[in-house]
Design a protein around this motif. Sequence first.
Motif, PDB file in Angstrom:
ATOM      1  N   TYR A  49      -8.086  -3.953  22.467  1.00 58.01           N
ATOM      2  CA  TYR A  49      -7.943  -5.373  22.204  1.00 58.01           C
ATOM      3  C   TYR A  49      -6.567  -5.707  21.628  1.00 58.01           C
ATOM      4  N   SER A 174     -13.409   0.793  32.476  1.00 57.51           N
ATOM      5  CA  SER A 174     -14.121   0.528  31.226  1.00 57.51           C
ATOM      6  C   SER A 174     -15.615   0.786  31.353  1.00 57.51           C
ATOM      7  N   LEU A 175     -16.110   0.860  32.593  1.00 64.11           N
ATOM      8  CA  LEU A 175     -17.536   1.115  32.788  1.00 64.11           C
ATOM      9  C   LEU A 175     -17.846   2.593  32.959  1.00 64.11           C
ATOM     10  N   GLN A 257     -18.497 -11.822  32.365  1.00 65.35           N
ATOM     11  CA  GLN A 257     -17.111 -12.145  32.014  1.00 65.35           C
ATOM     12  C   GLN A 257     -16.683 -13.461  32.672  1.00 65.35           C
TER      13      GLN A 257
ATOM     14  N   HIS B  75     -27.184  -2.339  29.436  1.00 62.87           N
ATOM     15  CA  HIS B  75     -26.854  -1.124  28.704  1.00 62.87           C
ATOM     16  C   HIS B  75     -25.806  -1.496  27.673  1.00 62.87           C
ATOM     17  N   ARG B  77     -23.141  -0.059  26.737  1.00 66.24           N
ATOM     18  CA  ARG B  77     -21.766   0.164  27.159  1.00 66.24           C
ATOM     19  C   ARG B  77     -21.219  -1.004  27.977  1.00 66.24           C
ATOM     20  N   VAL B  78     -22.102  -1.645  28.727  1.00 67.89           N
ATOM     21  CA  VAL B  78     -21.682  -2.767  29.565  1.00 67.89           C
ATOM     22  C   VAL B  78     -21.199  -3.931  28.700  1.00 67.89           C
ATOM     23  N   GLY B  80     -19.500  -3.854  25.871  1.00 61.43           N
ATOM     24  CA  GLY B  80     -18.091  -3.652  25.527  1.00 61.43           C
ATOM     25  C   GLY B  80     -17.191  -3.961  26.702  1.00 61.43           C
ATOM     26  N   SER B  81     -17.638  -3.559  27.895  1.00 62.76           N
ATOM     27  CA  SER B  81     -16.853  -3.802  29.105  1.00 62.76           C
ATOM     28  C   SER B  81     -16.700  -5.290  29.378  1.00 62.76           C
ATOM     29  N   ILE B  82     -17.768  -6.072  29.102  1.00 64.37           N
ATOM     30  CA  ILE B  82     -17.718  -7.520  29.339  1.00 64.37           C
ATOM     31  C   ILE B  82     -16.589  -8.140  28.530  1.00 64.37           C
ATOM     32  N   PHE B  83     -16.539  -7.824  27.226  1.00 63.02           N
ATOM     33  CA  PHE B  83     -15.528  -8.446  26.366  1.00 63.02           C
ATOM     34  C   PHE B  83     -14.130  -7.955  26.729  1.00 63.02           C
ATOM     35  N   TYR B  84     -14.031  -6.660  27.010  1.00 59.09           N
ATOM     36  CA  TYR B  84     -12.722  -6.100  27.377  1.00 59.09           C
ATOM     37  C   TYR B  84     -12.187  -6.778  28.634  1.00 59.09           C
ATOM     38  N   THR B  85     -13.034  -6.888  29.671  1.00 58.67           N
ATOM     39  CA  THR B  85     -12.599  -7.498  30.927  1.00 58.67           C
ATOM     40  C   THR B  85     -12.283  -8.978  30.745  1.00 58.67           C
ATOM     41  N   PHE B  86     -13.082  -9.629  29.909  1.00 63.40           N
ATOM     42  CA  PHE B  86     -12.854 -11.054  29.643  1.00 63.40           C
ATOM     43  C   PHE B  86     -11.467 -11.287  29.048  1.00 63.40           C
ATOM     44  N   PHE B  87     -11.139 -10.476  28.024  1.00 59.15           N
ATOM     45  CA  PHE B  87      -9.845 -10.697  27.373  1.00 59.15           C
ATOM     46  C   PHE B  87      -8.682 -10.250  28.239  1.00 59.15           C
TER      47      PHE B  87
END
Lengths: 285, 238
Positions: A49, A174-175, A257, B75, B77-78, B80-87
């Motif tokens: 981040y 990331s997945l 997202q 899950h 882990r998904v 964390g991926s959502i926020f990472y991809t969003f930003f």
Amino acid sequence: MIFFQDDALEAALLSLVLAIGTFYVAYNLNQARSWHILVGPMRAVLADYAVLISVIAFTGLSYIGKLGDAGVSRVDVPNEFSTTASRDWLVRFWEVPGWVIVAAIPFGGILTMLFFFDHNVSSLLSQQADFNLKKGSAYHWDLLVLGLSILPCSFLGLPPCNGLIPQAPLHVRSLATISEVTREVKTNNNNHNNNKKNRWLQKNKRKLKRKWSRFRNNKEPEEDISQEEEEEGHSLYHHKYEIWENVYENRVSPLMQAALIGVVLAPYLLPVIGRIPRAVLTVLF
Amino acid sequence: MEEAIGEVTDDAFEGTTNNNNSNNEKEAKEFLHVAPPTRILKRLVLGICWLGCGIRKDLRRHLPWYLDDWREGFHFRVLGSIFYTFFTSIAPAITFGIYIQDATDNEMGVVEVLFSTALCGTFCACFFGQPLVIVGVTGPVSVLYAALYDIASSTGVDFLSFTFWTGVWAFLMHVLLAVTNTCYLIKYITRFSCEVFALLIGDYYSLLVNNKNVERICLYTLLLLKLSSTLPRPLRIL
């Protein structure tokens, strides 16, 4: 920079400071994985981040004390959810002369070629053979769905979307569960190789050994020759590579997202974007 | 007939990932290998003959996974991926929004780009065969739209109507390309051309910041350094 042409001098100088500062912080936080302070997971979060942290920090900085009065140019968004020119959402496409429809054909062709190549390349980059994806690819169906998604965009006067090149592979990454493996790469760096006879010996070593063994014991050699050969030579370098296991091939994370980006357009969140200085965003690539 | 057309595989990437000495020859061979035009022509003709064959195969391969795709998403882990991809995807979206807003005199802007990303992202996540590929407004598209605005304003046509008709034609051509199985041609796209395309995208980024050539030269040097590691050894320059 554009800011020095349009803005007042102090605003332009502040923009420059903000831009350089954002880049510096984001770049250094991005390398947080190799730090020695903090614990591992926290370093990973900082690295992931980095951009967000630096944007928030420098947006906050541009409001401190007299800096807020400098008149830095910020992102220009309407206060509520409406179009930028405050027009109706639906494009009045029927109010154009007929030749425009024909004139749009070559530009439609350019857009199609662009999308065909761009989307398929980003699709290829996010489905490489190393990633060990299980559910296979669907290029034709994706292209059809992409074409369908252009239509509502055209009706509402929005720019159309296609696969994002750095972001789509990063999303797959990331997945995934990635484990790093180190392998020693060995070379046969023997000085006697210059000698022709020695080279011949080296080449036919296995054959000779077997022959000698047969001659002596009248049976096949028992020791593992391949093992012995592998140990020869010295290690050249340690080749690091990643093994990708268990990628979560799901629909929830892309959907969520996109939904979050939709949430940003909500009445009270849109002005927040309007508070980010432009200079902060121009350096983030 | 399906064997004649063949499957789109990822073998374009094989061999280029390892830097071993043993793979060097194979790498060089693959790099120098160019698909003969006759084979490409054959694929095109076959694609036109068997309309919709590729789409049918894609659907047959992916429909059994559809429910599983949703199930697998729940899950930790998904999240964390959502926020990472969003930003990672919202910052370029805003930047391209600013660029379009400047280039088209507020006809399109940040709001449009964000709304488009949300709309297309939701639609594509629900209906794509490969949902992992996330969508958004890219650099080339925003540059094309800026060019369209210049053309439209110089001829006195309403810009948004012009983009509407461009989009409609693009939609029809997409359907045509998908139905005539042209995606099998991407089998011939190698890692090298992928990287060159990434270079083009990087060039667009530098175009957005300003028109000075200094940044562009820096970018090319960096990308050349990156690229040279993917080339076979005799062709490495750096």
